[in-house]
Design a protein around this motif. Structure first.
Motif, PDB file in Angstrom:
ATOM      1  N   LEU A  24      19.711   2.888  40.794  1.00 36.02           N
ATOM      2  CA  LEU A  24      19.351   4.009  41.668  1.00 36.02           C
ATOM      3  C   LEU A  24      20.600   4.741  42.147  1.00 36.02           C
ATOM      4  CD1 LEU A  24      16.344   2.748  43.822  1.00 36.02           C
ATOM      5  CD2 LEU A  24      16.384   4.622  42.168  1.00 36.02           C
ATOM      6  N   ALA A  25      21.634   3.973  42.453  1.00 34.47           N
ATOM      7  CA  ALA A  25      22.883   4.588  42.898  1.00 34.47           C
ATOM      8  C   ALA A  25      23.482   5.411  41.762  1.00 34.47           C
ATOM      9  CB  ALA A  25      23.860   3.506  43.349  1.00 34.47           C
ATOM     10  N   LEU A  26      23.470   4.820  40.563  1.00 31.11           N
ATOM     11  CA  LEU A  26      24.022   5.502  39.394  1.00 31.11           C
ATOM     12  C   LEU A  26      23.239   6.791  39.117  1.00 31.11           C
ATOM     13  CD1 LEU A  26      26.230   5.012  37.192  1.00 31.11           C
ATOM     14  CD2 LEU A  26      24.397   4.141  35.733  1.00 31.11           C
ATOM     15  N   LEU A  27      21.928   6.693  39.301  1.00 30.51           N
ATOM     16  CA  LEU A  27      21.076   7.853  39.053  1.00 30.51           C
ATOM     17  C   LEU A  27      21.419   8.996  40.019  1.00 30.51           C
ATOM     18  CD1 LEU A  27      18.706   9.003  37.457  1.00 30.51           C
ATOM     19  CD2 LEU A  27      17.161   7.978  39.125  1.00 30.51           C
ATOM     20  N   GLY A  28      21.639   8.637  41.281  1.00 30.23           N
ATOM     21  CA  GLY A  28      22.044   9.641  42.262  1.00 30.23           C
ATOM     22  C   GLY A  28      23.355  10.280  41.870  1.00 30.23           C
ATOM     23  N   GLY A  37      29.832  19.411  37.306  1.00 32.01           N
ATOM     24  CA  GLY A  37      30.742  19.562  36.184  1.00 32.01           C
ATOM     25  C   GLY A  37      31.446  18.290  35.732  1.00 32.01           C
ATOM     26  N   GLN A  38      30.893  17.115  36.102  1.00 37.28           N
ATOM     27  CA  GLN A  38      31.529  15.866  35.649  1.00 37.28           C
ATOM     28  C   GLN A  38      31.053  15.451  34.251  1.00 37.28           C
ATOM     29  OE1 GLN A  38      30.803  12.821  38.596  1.00 37.28           O
ATOM     30  NE2 GLN A  38      31.585  14.097  40.241  1.00 37.28           N
ATOM     31  N   LEU A  39      30.001  16.098  33.769  1.00 37.71           N
ATOM     32  CA  LEU A  39      29.517  15.757  32.426  1.00 37.71           C
ATOM     33  C   LEU A  39      30.154  16.728  31.432  1.00 37.71           C
ATOM     34  CD1 LEU A  39      25.760  14.918  33.052  1.00 37.71           C
ATOM     35  CD2 LEU A  39      27.724  13.390  32.955  1.00 37.71           C
ATOM     36  N   VAL A  40      31.059  16.217  30.634  1.00 36.63           N
ATOM     37  CA  VAL A  40      31.805  17.079  29.722  1.00 36.63           C
ATOM     38  C   VAL A  40      31.536  16.662  28.276  1.00 36.63           C
ATOM     39  CG1 VAL A  40      33.632  17.435  31.411  1.00 36.63           C
ATOM     40  CG2 VAL A  40      33.860  15.605  29.731  1.00 36.63           C
ATOM     41  N   LEU A  41      31.811  17.582  27.374  1.00 39.87           N
ATOM     42  CA  LEU A  41      31.599  17.278  25.960  1.00 39.87           C
ATOM     43  C   LEU A  41      32.928  17.011  25.270  1.00 39.87           C
ATOM     44  CD1 LEU A  41      28.866  19.880  24.941  1.00 39.87           C
ATOM     45  CD2 LEU A  41      28.604  17.505  25.675  1.00 39.87           C
ATOM     46  N   HIS A  42      32.926  15.980  24.457  1.00 34.08           N
ATOM     47  CA  HIS A  42      34.024  15.767  23.528  1.00 34.08           C
ATOM     48  C   HIS A  42      33.512  16.138  22.145  1.00 34.08           C
ATOM     49  CE1 HIS A  42      36.910  12.985  25.975  1.00 34.08           C
ATOM     50  NE2 HIS A  42      36.639  14.118  26.586  1.00 34.08           N
ATOM     51  N   ALA A  59      29.118  17.319  19.203  1.00 38.64           N
ATOM     52  CA  ALA A  59      29.342  17.248  20.647  1.00 38.64           C
ATOM     53  C   ALA A  59      28.842  15.902  21.158  1.00 38.64           C
ATOM     54  CB  ALA A  59      28.590  18.380  21.342  1.00 38.64           C
ATOM     55  N   LEU A  60      29.715  15.164  21.830  1.00 36.00           N
ATOM     56  CA  LEU A  60      29.350  13.852  22.387  1.00 36.00           C
ATOM     57  C   LEU A  60      29.656  13.864  23.878  1.00 36.00           C
ATOM     58  CD1 LEU A  60      30.851  11.930  19.382  1.00 36.00           C
ATOM     59  CD2 LEU A  60      28.441  11.766  20.063  1.00 36.00           C
ATOM     60  N   ILE A  61      28.647  13.551  24.662  1.00 41.28           N
ATOM     61  CA  ILE A  61      28.801  13.705  26.113  1.00 41.28           C
ATOM     62  C   ILE A  61      29.596  12.549  26.720  1.00 41.28           C
ATOM     63  CG2 ILE A  61      26.672  12.498  26.803  1.00 41.28           C
ATOM     64  CD1 ILE A  61      26.194  14.832  28.789  1.00 41.28           C
ATOM     65  N   ARG A  62      30.390  12.867  27.727  1.00 39.39           N
ATOM     66  CA  ARG A  62      31.135  11.883  28.516  1.00 39.39           C
ATOM     67  C   ARG A  62      30.979  12.217  29.982  1.00 39.39           C
ATOM     68  NH1 ARG A  62      31.173  10.344  24.123  1.00 39.39           N
ATOM     69  NH2 ARG A  62      32.797   9.479  22.820  1.00 39.39           N
ATOM     70  N   TRP A  63      30.972  11.162  30.774  1.00 38.96           N
ATOM     71  CA  TRP A  63      30.878  11.365  32.212  1.00 38.96           C
ATOM     72  C   TRP A  63      32.227  11.049  32.831  1.00 38.96           C
ATOM     73  CZ3 TRP A  63      26.771   8.396  35.616  1.00 38.96           C
ATOM     74  CH2 TRP A  63      26.934   8.780  36.954  1.00 38.96           C
ATOM     75  N   GLU A  64      32.855  12.063  33.362  1.00 44.48           N
ATOM     76  CA  GLU A  64      34.136  11.842  34.049  1.00 44.48           C
ATOM     77  C   GLU A  64      33.832  11.489  35.496  1.00 44.48           C
ATOM     78  OE1 GLU A  64      36.212  15.521  33.187  1.00 44.48           O
ATOM     79  OE2 GLU A  64      37.060  14.701  31.346  1.00 44.48           O
ATOM     80  N   LEU A  70      36.013   7.337  32.887  1.00 47.30           N
ATOM     81  CA  LEU A  70      35.197   7.877  31.802  1.00 47.30           C
ATOM     82  C   LEU A  70      34.057   6.912  31.457  1.00 47.30           C
ATOM     83  CD1 LEU A  70      35.710  10.590  30.365  1.00 47.30           C
ATOM     84  CD2 LEU A  70      36.618   9.287  28.435  1.00 47.30           C
ATOM     85  N   ILE A  71      32.815   7.377  31.585  1.00 47.65           N
ATOM     86  CA  ILE A  71      31.660   6.529  31.281  1.00 47.65           C
ATOM     87  C   ILE A  71      31.046   6.984  29.960  1.00 47.65           C
ATOM     88  CG2 ILE A  71      29.404   5.719  32.091  1.00 47.65           C
ATOM     89  CD1 ILE A  71      30.267   6.175  34.918  1.00 47.65           C
TER      90      ILE A  71
END
Ligand code: C2E
Ligand code: CA
Ligand code: CA
Ligand code: CA
Length: 277
Positions: A24-28, A37-42, A59-64, A70-71
């Motif tokens: 739930l925390a991660l989802l928030g 803007g933390q979800l960026v594409l590599h 395009a592969l998504i990364r979460w900064e 980096l997740i």
């Protein structure tokens, strides 16, 4: 309810318990990430094995994440799929990838961008319209967009998938079957789908040099794809040896760490410049 029961890939998965406090925390966090803007594409290049040309970029998504760093998508895409956040996430990815496609067009170096669709997106009737709007917004021709759909997603909802893919193909969008060979595609079904590319699952490519049966399977998939009029790409190419095998087997294109890891758009451009000269 009857409908969800058909969806093997969406069946309850204890590893994706969206109700645990941690999830739930991660989802928030993920909701906020999407809007901040933390979800960026590599991007990772797809390279033609005959000409050596770069034929596209996945395009592969990364979460900064501000705290966790980096997740990887495997840690949050399933969560997004189970909580309805996948719709907005897919819109975001599509929009960012097409914005990048426009940048490459403007730079005089257009490139096909490949966007991953989640299994859920195949059930979204609004998808073709959304894709059309995003293409128009960024003035990107449909031929420069490729959508990657996993084999297992296709087979979970074959009727719906076939309808959606037909619409997307009519729009001129390229369609690729991801993770091919890892699932259970009925070959009869495959021939009825407007697919332009098959991506051989990396599980067959990673140990190709050591496992003769993997090489045999890869070779068979390449022949199968060609007989159906599709191009075949191998993902997970980590060694020169694998690349040589694939060239011998007449594989059309390849993707993997041996060629280039997925990197930021800026690093991708640098790699591309160096590769060309
Ligand atoms: P995928 O679409 O099968 O992507 C290929 C994965 O293999 C990527 O992992 C990529 O970084 C990795 N890879 C590339 N070359 C090599 C190689 O030579 N060796 C090995 N061992 N791996 C390689 P990544 O980026 O962690 O993505 C994992 C999965 O997350 C993707 O698998 C895809 O299913 C999903 N994904 C990524 N971005 C998105 C997205 O924007 N939307 C959706 N719905 N799913 C995404
Ligand atoms: Ca993919
Ligand atoms: Ca794949
Ligand atoms: Ca995968």
């Amino acid at each position: 309810i009857a409908k969800t029961q058909n969806l093997g890939v969406f069946a309850y998965d204890p590893s994706v318990d969206a109700h645990s406090p941690a999830k739930l925390a991660l989802l928030g966090d993920l909701r906020r990430a999407l809007s901040s803007g933390q979800l960026v594409l590599h991007y990772q290049p797809k390279v033609n094995l005959t000409s050596g040309e770069i034929v596209g970029a996945e395009a592969l998504i990364r979460w900064e994440h501000p705290v966790k760093g980096l997740i990887s998508p495997d840690a949050f895409i399933p969560l997004a799929e189970h909580t309805g956040l996948i719709g907005p996430l897919t819109s975001h990815v599509l929009d960012s990838a097409l914005a990048q496609a426009r940048i490459w067009i403007d730079a005089g170096a257009p490139l096909t961008v490949s966007v991953n669709l989640s299994a859920r997106s195949l059930l979204d009737d609004g998808l073709p319209q959304q894709v059309a709007e995003s293409l128009a917004k960024h003035r990107v021709p449909a031929e420069l967009l490729e959508l990657e759909i996993t084999e297992s997603a296709l087979m979970a909802e074959p009727v719906q998938a076939q309808r959606l893919l037909a619409m997307l193909a009519l729009m001129g969008i390229r369609l690729s079957i991801d993770d091919f060979g890892a699932g259970y595609t009925s070959l009869g079904q495959l021939k009825n789908l407007p697919i332009t590319e098959i991506k051989i699952d990396k599980s067959f490519i990673l140990n190709m040099g050591l496992e003769p049966s993997d090489a045999l399977i890869a070779h068979s998939i390449i022949d199968l794809g060609h007989n159906l009029g599709m191009t075949v790409l191998a993902e997970g190419v980590e060694t020169a040896e694998a690349l040589n095998h694939l060239t011998t087997f007449d594989c059309d294109s390849a993707q993997g760490f041996y060629l280039c890891r997925p990197v930021s758009a800026a690093a991708f451009d640098e790699w591309r410049d160096a590769y060309r000269t």
